[in-house]
Design a protein around this motif. Structure first.
Motif, PDB file in Angstrom:
ATOM      1  N   LEU A 232       0.827  -1.211   0.000  1.00 17.14           N
ATOM      2  CA  LEU A 232       0.000   0.000   0.000  1.00 17.14           C
ATOM      3  C   LEU A 232       0.860   1.260   0.000  1.00 17.14           C
ATOM      4  N   ILE A 233       1.948   1.255   0.766  1.00 19.17           N
ATOM      5  CA  ILE A 233       2.845   2.414   0.797  1.00 19.17           C
ATOM      6  C   ILE A 233       3.427   2.665  -0.585  1.00 19.17           C
ATOM      7  N   LEU A 234       3.823   1.593  -1.262  1.00 18.64           N
ATOM      8  CA  LEU A 234       4.341   1.732  -2.616  1.00 18.64           C
ATOM      9  C   LEU A 234       3.278   2.296  -3.556  1.00 18.64           C
ATOM     10  N   LEU A 235       2.027   1.868  -3.387  1.00 17.63           N
ATOM     11  CA  LEU A 235       0.931   2.395  -4.204  1.00 17.63           C
ATOM     12  C   LEU A 235       0.720   3.876  -3.930  1.00 17.63           C
ATOM     13  N   TRP A 236       0.804   4.279  -2.659  1.00 19.30           N
ATOM     14  CA  TRP A 236       0.690   5.694  -2.317  1.00 19.30           C
ATOM     15  C   TRP A 236       1.757   6.508  -3.045  1.00 19.30           C
ATOM     16  N   VAL A 237       2.990   6.005  -3.047  1.00 19.78           N
ATOM     17  CA  VAL A 237       4.093   6.711  -3.705  1.00 19.78           C
ATOM     18  C   VAL A 237       3.794   6.892  -5.191  1.00 19.78           C
ATOM     19  N   ILE A 238       3.278   5.844  -5.833  1.00 19.31           N
ATOM     20  CA  ILE A 238       2.963   5.923  -7.258  1.00 19.31           C
ATOM     21  C   ILE A 238       1.855   6.935  -7.512  1.00 19.31           C
ATOM     22  N   LEU A 239       0.759   6.854  -6.728  1.00 20.54           N
ATOM     23  CA  LEU A 239      -0.372   7.761  -6.929  1.00 20.54           C
ATOM     24  C   LEU A 239       0.029   9.219  -6.709  1.00 20.54           C
ATOM     25  N   LEU A 240       0.782   9.474  -5.638  1.00 22.09           N
ATOM     26  CA  LEU A 240       1.179  10.848  -5.341  1.00 22.09           C
ATOM     27  C   LEU A 240       2.206  11.363  -6.341  1.00 22.09           C
ATOM     28  N   THR A 241       3.055  10.467  -6.854  1.00 25.06           N
ATOM     29  CA  THR A 241       4.024  10.885  -7.873  1.00 25.06           C
ATOM     30  C   THR A 241       3.312  11.280  -9.159  1.00 25.06           C
ATOM     31  N   VAL A 242       2.347  10.481  -9.582  1.00 24.71           N
ATOM     32  CA  VAL A 242       1.565  10.829 -10.768  1.00 24.71           C
ATOM     33  C   VAL A 242       0.805  12.136 -10.529  1.00 24.71           C
ATOM     34  N   GLY A 243       0.262  12.296  -9.316  1.00 25.50           N
ATOM     35  CA  GLY A 243      -0.427  13.539  -8.985  1.00 25.50           C
ATOM     36  C   GLY A 243       0.491  14.738  -9.047  1.00 25.50           C
ATOM     37  N   ALA A 244       1.743  14.545  -8.637  1.00 26.02           N
ATOM     38  CA  ALA A 244       2.705  15.648  -8.643  1.00 26.02           C
ATOM     39  C   ALA A 244       3.043  16.095 -10.058  1.00 26.02           C
ATOM     40  N   ILE A 245       2.923  15.194 -11.031  1.00 25.19           N
ATOM     41  CA  ILE A 245       3.172  15.569 -12.425  1.00 25.19           C
ATOM     42  C   ILE A 245       2.190  16.661 -12.858  1.00 25.19           C
ATOM     43  N   PHE A 246       0.962  16.572 -12.372  1.00 28.75           N
ATOM     44  CA  PHE A 246      -0.062  17.557 -12.729  1.00 28.75           C
ATOM     45  C   PHE A 246      -0.074  18.729 -11.757  1.00 28.75           C
ATOM     46  N   LEU A 247       0.027  18.445 -10.474  1.00 29.21           N
ATOM     47  CA  LEU A 247      -0.138  19.482  -9.451  1.00 29.21           C
ATOM     48  C   LEU A 247       1.167  20.154  -9.069  1.00 29.21           C
ATOM     49  N   ARG A 248       2.292  19.557  -9.447  1.00 29.42           N
ATOM     50  CA  ARG A 248       3.623  20.062  -9.120  1.00 29.42           C
ATOM     51  C   ARG A 248       3.773  20.252  -7.615  1.00 29.42           C
ATOM     52  N   GLU A 249       4.249  21.428  -7.174  1.00 26.44           N
ATOM     53  CA  GLU A 249       4.527  21.587  -5.740  1.00 26.44           C
ATOM     54  C   GLU A 249       3.254  21.579  -4.892  1.00 26.44           C
ATOM     55  N   ARG A 250       2.088  21.767  -5.515  1.00 23.61           N
ATOM     56  CA  ARG A 250       0.848  21.784  -4.736  1.00 23.61           C
ATOM     57  C   ARG A 250       0.467  20.399  -4.236  1.00 23.61           C
ATOM     58  N   ILE A 251       1.152  19.359  -4.682  1.00 23.86           N
ATOM     59  CA  ILE A 251       0.879  18.016  -4.160  1.00 23.86           C
ATOM     60  C   ILE A 251       1.150  17.966  -2.667  1.00 23.86           C
ATOM     61  N   TRP A 252       2.152  18.725  -2.198  1.00 25.81           N
ATOM     62  CA  TRP A 252       2.456  18.759  -0.760  1.00 25.81           C
ATOM     63  C   TRP A 252       1.325  19.440   0.010  1.00 25.81           C
ATOM     64  N   THR A 253       0.751  20.474  -0.609  1.00 27.82           N
ATOM     65  CA  THR A 253      -0.389  21.136   0.024  1.00 27.82           C
ATOM     66  C   THR A 253      -1.580  20.183   0.110  1.00 27.82           C
ATOM     67  N   LEU A 254      -1.799  19.413  -0.952  1.00 24.15           N
ATOM     68  CA  LEU A 254      -2.902  18.448  -0.944  1.00 24.15           C
ATOM     69  C   LEU A 254      -2.707  17.418   0.160  1.00 24.15           C
ATOM     70  N   ILE A 255      -1.483  16.926   0.303  1.00 20.79           N
ATOM     71  CA  ILE A 255      -1.206  15.951   1.365  1.00 20.79           C
ATOM     72  C   ILE A 255      -1.533  16.547   2.732  1.00 20.79           C
ATOM     73  N   LYS A 256      -1.161  17.822   2.920  1.00 13.92           N
ATOM     74  CA  LYS A 256      -1.445  18.477   4.200  1.00 13.92           C
ATOM     75  C   LYS A 256      -2.945  18.609   4.436  1.00 13.92           C
ATOM     76  N   TYR A 257      -3.689  18.940   3.391  1.00 15.27           N
ATOM     77  CA  TYR A 257      -5.124  19.168   3.547  1.00 15.27           C
ATOM     78  C   TYR A 257      -5.910  17.872   3.788  1.00 15.27           C
ATOM     79  N   ILE A 258      -5.452  16.767   3.221  1.00 15.30           N
ATOM     80  CA  ILE A 258      -6.251  15.542   3.340  1.00 15.30           C
ATOM     81  C   ILE A 258      -5.850  14.689   4.530  1.00 15.30           C
ATOM     82  N   ARG A 259      -4.916  15.152   5.354  1.00 14.93           N
ATOM     83  CA  ARG A 259      -4.466  14.295   6.450  1.00 14.93           C
ATOM     84  C   ARG A 259      -5.588  14.017   7.454  1.00 14.93           C
TER      85      ARG A 259
END
Length: 442
Positions: A232-259
């Motif tokens: 599951l951790i590996l899947l998270w890394v893949i999903l968030l990496t793909v998300g970062a391609i579109f969202l760029r640095e805002r992926i970190w903001t998304l992670i903070k907001y959905i915690r």
């Protein structure tokens, strides 16, 4: 009730270990096998039969209702097409990664599962289906036969036709839609009744396994849990990496907001509990409610990344535990079946167990393995539910960015008073965006 049920399942598991170990160490083996174990097996088999009883009406009613309620196809449009495309690709990644990891780790190989030899002999050699045979087997020649034999792929095809037809004929089919809706609600209620029996089934299944195999089975459980969460951790890394391609640095903001919704989902193992907070946090992240109100409920039915990986692990684990050798082509067919059939009953609590049971039966694999998985299902459920939340948050944010509609985020601590206004405005567009209407999505 859900928390009490979890507590009762844990109590049943502990009592099962204690009773099983007492029988294993102090009672003559023949007596255990001939007198005690059959009664324990009966208690767990009753649960399995009840689960199998749910499969056909549950799949039929929920798929028909879901498609019929889509109504106007214009509600999908370009955003819906992009969302479905993302969901399919994410599901393929999740289930493919699960297949790779479960074959890499092989948690079920050598597991001390009782009656493994008998199950293998009963199942026999798994028939290798050609691609043409597999495709043909999807389409039912008799809908009643498909329902009677719990052939979930054929039920799915019939349900798709029925749902689309009811949507097309409109008011003429309203009575049937209401009937299917009532059937779905009834099956949800019946599922709740059946799950109340789960603690007894867990007790019996664990006691039976430990009585025959000893405490070695607990090592198998710990190994399965560790390897599943690592995957599951590996899947998270893949999903968030793909998300970062579109969202760029805002992926970190998304992670903070959905915690916060992430922790709610993990601690309660409930997608429904996390959904209101997810809407609120995505509002603050900059996703317009007219987008999240459409994509999130759609994703909670079609984008269950954690559940996909869980079903990969559980199904292949059961085959491995019973010493049944499956070719890669057969495993791919099984997992594609899981991916397709799971889309219809995502709103049902612990639906994964129902889907796994139906798929095992369809491919001639021992459904008794579900009783073994049930013992630790709650711990697996927590991880897969949290993963579903991550997958849907990334999907909603990426599609919003893809559409050029992602707004500037708001400070997380600021109250969001216009969320309801978004809901009301978007509701006029024909979308049902009330979070209270969305059921538990596992």
């Amino acid at each position: 009730m859900d928390r009490r049920l979890t507590l009762y399942i844990l109590i049943g598991m502990v009592l099962g270990v204690i009773v099983g170990q007492v029988l294993y160490t102090q009672v003559d083996g023949a007596v255990v096998k001939d007198q005690v174990v059959p009664w324990l097996k009966l208690l767990s088999d009753i649960f399995l039969n009840l689960i199998k009883m749910l499969v056909a009406p549950l799949v039929l009613s929920t798929i028909v209702v879901g498609i019929a309620h889509m109504g106007d196809s214009s509600a999908l449009g370009r955003i819906g097409f992009r969302a479905i495309t993302w969901f399919i690709l994410a599901s393929l990644i999740s289930i493919g990664l699960g297949l790779v990891m479960v074959n890499l780790f092989q948690p079920g190989v050598g597991a001390p599962i009782p009656d493994a030899a008998a199950a293998t002999a009963a199942v026999g050699e798994i028939k290798e289906l050609k691609a043409t045979e597999f495709i043909l087997s999807i389409f039912p020649k008799n809908a009643i036969e498909a329902l009677a034999t719990n052939n979930i792929l054929q039920i799915l095809v019939f349900s798709l036709f029925a749902g689309v037809a009811l949507s097309a004929i409109g008011e003429k089919g309203a009575a049937l839609v209401r009937g299917a809706d009532a059937l779905a609600e009834m099956m949800l209620q019946v599922t709740g009744y059946v799950m109340r029996y789960a603690p007894i089934a867990v007790f019996a299944a664990i006691a039976k396994v430990v009585a025959v195999s000893g405490l070695a089975i607990l090592e198998t459980y710990l190994e399965l849990l560790f390897e599943f969460y690592l995957s599951l951790i590996l899947l998270w890394v893949i999903l968030l990496t793909v998300g970062a391609i579109f969202l760029r640095e805002r992926i970190w903001t998304l992670i903070k907001y959905i915690r916060q919704p992430l922790m709610i989902a993990f601690s309660t193992a409930s997608s429904e509990a996390a959904l209101p907070k997810m809407f609120e946090q995505l509002d603050r992240f900059g996703v317009p409610r007219r987008i999240s109100g459409f994509i999130l409920p759609l994703g909670y039915s079609f984008n269950l990344d954690g559940s996909m990986m869980y079903m990969s692990f559980a199904t292949i684990f059961i085959a491995q535990a019973y010493g049944i050798d499956l070719s890669i082509s057969t495993q791919v067919m099984i997992l594609l079946t899981l991916m397709i059939s799971s889309k219809g009953i995502a709103a049902v609590p612990r639906a994964s167990l129902v889907v796994i049971t139906g798929t095992l039966a369809m491919f001639g694999l021992p459904v008794e393995g579900v009783a073994i998985i049930l013992a630790i299902d709650q711990f697996l459920d927590m991880g897969r539910t949290a993963t579903n939340v991550v997958g849907n948050a990334v999907a909603t944010s990426v599609i919003t960015k893809w559409e050029g509609m992602l707004e500037v985020e708001e400070p997380e601590f600021v109250e969001h008073p216009h969320a309801r206004a978004h809901t009301a405005a978007d509701g006029r567009a024909g979308l049902d965006l009330d979070p209270s209407n969305f059921e538990d999505k596992r």
